[in-house]
Design a protein around this motif. Sequence first.
Motif: not given
Ligand SMILES: *Cc1c(COP(=O)(O)O)cnc(C)c1O
Length: 470
Positions: A112-113, A144, A257-261, A312, A415
Amino acid sequence: MKYISTRGQTAPKSFSQALMAGLADDGGLLLPQSYPHIDAFTLHDWRSLSYAELALQIISLFATDIPKADLQTIISKTYTADVFGSDEITPLRTLHDGVNIQALSNGPTLAFKDMAMQLLGNLFEYVLGRENRYLNIIGATSGDTGSAAEYALRGKDRVNVFMLSPFGKMSDFQRAQMYSLQDGNIFNIAIKGMFDDCQDIVKALQNDHAFKANYHLSTVNSINWGRIVAQVVYYFKGYFAATNSNEQKVSFCVPSGNFGNVLAGHIARSMGLPIHRLIVATNENDVLNEFFNTGHYRPRDAAHTFVTSSPSMDISKASNFERFVYDLLDHDGAKVQQLWQQVATGSGFDLSPLLDKIHNQYGFAAGKSTHTDRLHTIAQVYAEDGELIDPHTADGVKVARQLREAGEIIVCLETAQPAKFAQTIHEAVGDNVKIPRPDNLVGLEDLPQRVTIIDNDAAAVREFIEAQLK
Ligand SMILES: *Cc1c(COP(=O)(O)O)cnc(C)c1O
């Protein structure tokens, strides 16, 4: 629209300045002074827009220093079927039990990045051209993020990418994805060390102020405001795809993970999108699960961060979380500063008196998924729906099924694609199951690779960079 810091100590910045800046000067994160509000008429009009049209409407509310015609050019070349696999860009499908899955993973690196990074690459090129500037992006990746940045910036004018990765520590697929790029502005550097060593080298070079200034060093990490704003769009798109009237509400379940999504979901909800709940799904690294259930935030250090099969999400200090806390504390920058001082000294903080606000005003909920849950969910979806989901998405589906209320419309954000995490998929469903892969990536591992192997030594990396830029 102007951008200020969560710690309240910086002069307001334009969107382009926020885009090119990393952290705010006071150590906080940049965000808009207020979120735009979308009224019912506008929401009605937006329902019929294509992804690119919707992106233009939403992003132009935030990127007010870029002329709308320029923004339109940038966005329409970013969100195409060519780059994201279909005209829908983030297609929605429904599992047999009614849980929806919105695919954010159809971009060039299958995670999803790409949704944000592809836009960021085009925005960077535009702003650098307009300001006649050059940039050298330096980063460390365990998979990723680095590949998404490379695919977003490959072949772009005025920008080079120096990406450090741990030698021999990535999957064959991830390695091939990055190292097969032959673009002259992409430099893959394999460090004889671990991911943390790569990160330390990047930090050392960032702190080498003369080097940083001479070579216009920058980063594209997950706190970049441009990434957050790009992600707001797919919450609107997913909402429209899962409903047929704006009277309905939708909950999103987000592997985090980093709470960005999920922060982008919080912003969409704050803008007036009818989101019922934002469900944060964590893996064994469950700092956010604990916070959203108890109000206690207890970040952990690297030694207490587990390596899991949804790698991730192996994060114990969610960098974007500070932006949510700023909203939660009614924009009290001094208080945010104080809390993050506590975080810096290794202790956390307690916001349990605000739990009711967190749940009811902001709609947050959270759950956790473990390796066993992940394997079980992958196998379950395969058996019942005949399709494979990746381990991160499986964490989301597990938590959604666990927390779902009667009648609740839930959209799980997908994601990544399973092809990226073959080992865990095979562990879940057996070695004989063939994992689908987009046509253009068949044979990826056989392509010639371009990488420079360097010792675990910041000075050696600096010399390499200087030699390339001569
Ligand atoms: C980066 C990532 C996440 C976490 O997203 P955050 O924005 O860091 O919370 C989840 N799944 C995948 C596959 C990712 O690459």
